[in-house]
Design an enzyme around this catalytic site. Structure first.
Site, PDB file in Angstrom:
ATOM      1  N   HIS A 159      -1.040 -14.064   6.122  1.00 44.86           N
ATOM      2  CA  HIS A 159      -1.841 -13.115   5.334  1.00 44.86           C
ATOM      3  C   HIS A 159      -2.921 -12.467   6.182  1.00 44.86           C
ATOM      4  CE1 HIS A 159      -0.543 -16.121   2.057  1.00 44.86           C
ATOM      5  NE2 HIS A 159       0.248 -15.063   1.995  1.00 44.86           N
TER       6      HIS A 159
ATOM      7  N   GLY B 284       0.807  -1.210   0.000  1.00 46.24           N
ATOM      8  CA  GLY B 284       0.000   0.000   0.000  1.00 46.24           C
ATOM      9  C   GLY B 284       0.838   1.256   0.000  1.00 46.24           C
TER      10      GLY B 284
ATOM     11  N   VAL C 246       6.680   5.462  13.718  1.00 46.16           N
ATOM     12  CA  VAL C 246       5.737   6.476  14.184  1.00 46.16           C
ATOM     13  C   VAL C 246       5.178   6.040  15.531  1.00 46.16           C
ATOM     14  CG1 VAL C 246       3.559   7.666  13.737  1.00 46.16           C
ATOM     15  CG2 VAL C 246       5.149   7.221  11.855  1.00 46.16           C
TER      16      VAL C 246
ATOM     17  N   GLY D 267      -3.134  -3.623   3.822  1.00 46.61           N
ATOM     18  CA  GLY D 267      -3.917  -4.805   4.118  1.00 46.61           C
ATOM     19  C   GLY D 267      -5.005  -4.581   5.144  1.00 46.61           C
TER      20      GLY D 267
ATOM     21  N   ALA E 181       6.260 -14.716  -0.675  1.00 46.68           N
ATOM     22  CA  ALA E 181       6.614 -15.797  -1.598  1.00 46.68           C
ATOM     23  C   ALA E 181       6.390 -15.417  -3.060  1.00 46.68           C
ATOM     24  CB  ALA E 181       5.814 -17.052  -1.252  1.00 46.68           C
TER      25      ALA E 181
ATOM     26  N   GLY F 192       6.272  -6.216   3.211  1.00 44.82           N
ATOM     27  CA  GLY F 192       6.094  -7.644   3.048  1.00 44.82           C
ATOM     28  C   GLY F 192       6.685  -8.210   1.781  1.00 44.82           C
TER      29      GLY F 192
ATOM     30  N   GLU G  26       9.311   4.282   7.562  1.00 48.92           N
ATOM     31  CA  GLU G  26       9.358   2.826   7.661  1.00 48.92           C
ATOM     32  C   GLU G  26      10.133   2.404   8.901  1.00 48.92           C
ATOM     33  OE1 GLU G  26       9.286  -0.935   7.708  1.00 48.92           O
ATOM     34  OE2 GLU G  26       8.169  -0.022   6.055  1.00 48.92           O
TER      35      GLU G  26
END
Length: 552
Positions: free
Chosen positions: A454, A13, A223, A487, A88, A83, A32
């Site tokens: 996930h 995202g 953050v 996500g 994978a 991620g 990050e």
């Protein structure tokens, strides 16, 4: 430091948002918590825990997070590229049930509206089909044959440059930040971090281009707080896990995008609400958290078996035992045996007999098999991991506990499954094909806690604050200037790996933003949804002579 937009997180995202906003003229910061990795920085095997696992207070600043909640053990990513560093490479479009889920299905025709953005995501991530000719694929074919669904066997769409092993390519987009990119050597090392430059991680496409367009990325920066100001927001940050020298910084931004993943974004939003910073945010925050109704188990061959099941891209094929279940064979590279410590013998759940008692009984009846399951010698070479996902409407809720840590609670009407019968059947069939024994995760048999790689949801799309945390444009209900694009926004189980869907949702979300300084075409927050055309970017960053995979 002042920016138009601050993005918290650099996963699928955050990286997409950063590039597309830069193209529209916005000054963007990406914050990050994880570190920046070049190809040679990844661990040679998963035993190099300092580079593989994320536990910064213990000095581990790797790419793999492990988060144990009461109802699920979560595997997620860390680092610049999120991620994509540890996933994978698997890029499926979801089952049809995803688009019509009651959580969001009545807002619009999502399958039709997202279609061009899935296409764009595939091109940007360089999707191609994996070589489904490995020993693990033969095992999956055998499982499919026994289940009567061999006709559903297919090779996996992956974000990998297959090429020819050892052949380099001078690609300023996918390979421009590290060593010359080489074709995949099928070493199975994708999930410990690709050391060969063959994996199309986000720092080689979206984020690479974003930085070229002026986006600033602040790695090793977490953050910790957010305050509203007259002109937008002030974000306070520090070095994650630091006992001393916390390196506190502040960032000013007119708008903020939460892209720290389902756990990261949901946790930070919950903390801000608890601190009274977001009193108007929806009470549904933390609801509708999904695990893809997932189970991770597998089968291991005998120690004298010469077949190497670690060969290939991390995931190379899949089958569908039924319309709502998806099974994939997964592998780690040779020597990456650390995750084998989470495995044990297979034990069924359900019924009146507690699973723990069944486990103890099997240990007593099959002590040799149990002792073999404890050994991780050549584990990656002997083992086929089975990743089983379903598109069922199962969910959990996340809240902050008294200690400030995330806690989970199963939804009473649609609880997250702790046991999937077809998954255990597949593991037994795989073991039969391999001449070995089936296995499952320790957390499943000891605590009835499944594993997922996930995790999604927690700040989902909903028509209004009574049903969701964000609107269909990814704006936080009741909190102007805040957005969730990752996500956490995904409103339903996909039944497949979520990376492509998160990318497509992010592409669509930013496509509807105006160029900097122009009128916003989106309806004002709180108004009815209107389907809009994408706003062309003022400064597209991908030139006409770019590789075909990047032209959108």
């Amino acid at each position: 430091m002042s920016f138009d937009v601050a993005i918290i997180g650099s996963g699928f995202g955050g990286s997409v948002s950063a590039l597309r906003l830069a193209e529209k003229g916005y000054r963007v910061a990406v914050i990050e918590a994880g570190s920046r990795f070049a190809s040679q920085d990844f661990p040679k095997t998963s035993w190099h825990l300092r580079k593989f696992l994320w536990a910064p207070r213990l000095g581990m600043r790797g790419i793999q997070r492990l988060t144990l909640l009461r109802d699920v053990l979560v595997l997620s990513g860390a680092g610049v590229g999120g991620g994509s560093l540890v996933y994978a490479n698997t890029l499926y479009e979801p089952h049809d049930a995803f688009y019509i889920d009651p959580q969001w299905g009545e807002i619009t025709d999502w399958k039709e509206e997202l279609r061009p953005y899935y296409d764009q995501a595939r091109r940007m991530l360089g999707v191609t089909d994996a070589h489904a000719d490995t020993p693990a694929d033969a095992v999956l074919r055998a499982v499919g044959r026994e289940l009567g669904v061999e006709d559903t066997f297919r090779s996996t769409p992956v974000g990998v440059w297959i090429g020819k092993p050892g052949v380099t390519v001078d690609d300023p987009f996918f390979g421009g930040i590290g060593p010359a990119k080489t074709g995949c050597i099928e070493c199975g090392g994708c999930m410990a971090g690709c050391r060969h430059g063959a994996k199309n991680t986000l720092d080689r496409n979206y984020l690479y281009l974003a930085e070229k367009a002026g986006v600033q990325v602040f790695a090793d920066t977490e953050v910790t707080d957010l305050d509203q100001t007259e002109d937008g927001f002030r974000l306070t940050t520090g070095r994650p896990g630091a006992w001393i020298r916390k390196r506190t910084q502040t960032f000013e931004a007119a708008q903020v995008i939460f892209s720290a993943g389902a756990l990261g974004s949901t946790r930070l939003l919950l903390e801000l609400r608890e601190a009274g910073k977001l009193p108007a945010i929806s009470s549904r925050l933390g609801d509708h958290v999904r695990t893809n109704s997932e189970a991770i188990l597998g089968a291991s061959a005998r120690f004298d078996e010469d077949t190497d099941y670690s060969r290939g891209v991390a995931i190379t094929s899949s089958i569908h035992p039924d319309h709502q279940t998806h099974i994939e064979p997964v592998r780690y590279g040779k020597g990456s045996n650390a995750m084998g410590l989470l495995g044990t013998i297979l034990v069924d759940g359900g019924g009146r007999i507690p699973r723990q008692l069944r486990f103890l009984t099997r240990v007593l009846l099959h002590p040799v098999t149990f002792l073999r399951s404890l050994s991780v010698r050549r584990w990656s070479e002997r083992t086929v991991i089975l990743l089983v996902m379903q598109s069922l409407n199962n969910q959990i809720r996340l809240r902050l506990g008294k200690s400030g840590r995330l806690v989970s609670n199963n939804d009473e009407s649609t609880p997250n499954p702790a046991y999937i019968p077809v998954a255990n059947e597949a593991a037994r069939l795989a073991a039969q094909a391999m001449g070995g024994f089936p296995g499952s995760a320790l957390n499943e048999v000891l605590f009835d806690t499944p594993t997922t790689a996930h995790i999604i949801g927690g700040a989902c799309i909903g028509a209004g604050p009574d049903t969701g945390v964000i609107d269909a444009y990814h704006r936080v209900h009741g909190c102007p200037g805040l957005h969730v694009i990752d996500g956490a926004a995904v409103p339903a189980n996909l039944g497949v790996n979520p990376a492509l869907s998160i990318t497509a949702l992010a592409e669509r979300a930013i496509a509807l933003w105006p160029n900097r300084g122009e009128e916003d075409p989106r309806p004002a927050p709180g108004h009815d949804y209107v389907r809009l055309q994408a706003v062309p970017p003022r400064h597209p960053t991908v030139p006409s002579d770019a590789p075909a995979a990047l032209r959108v």
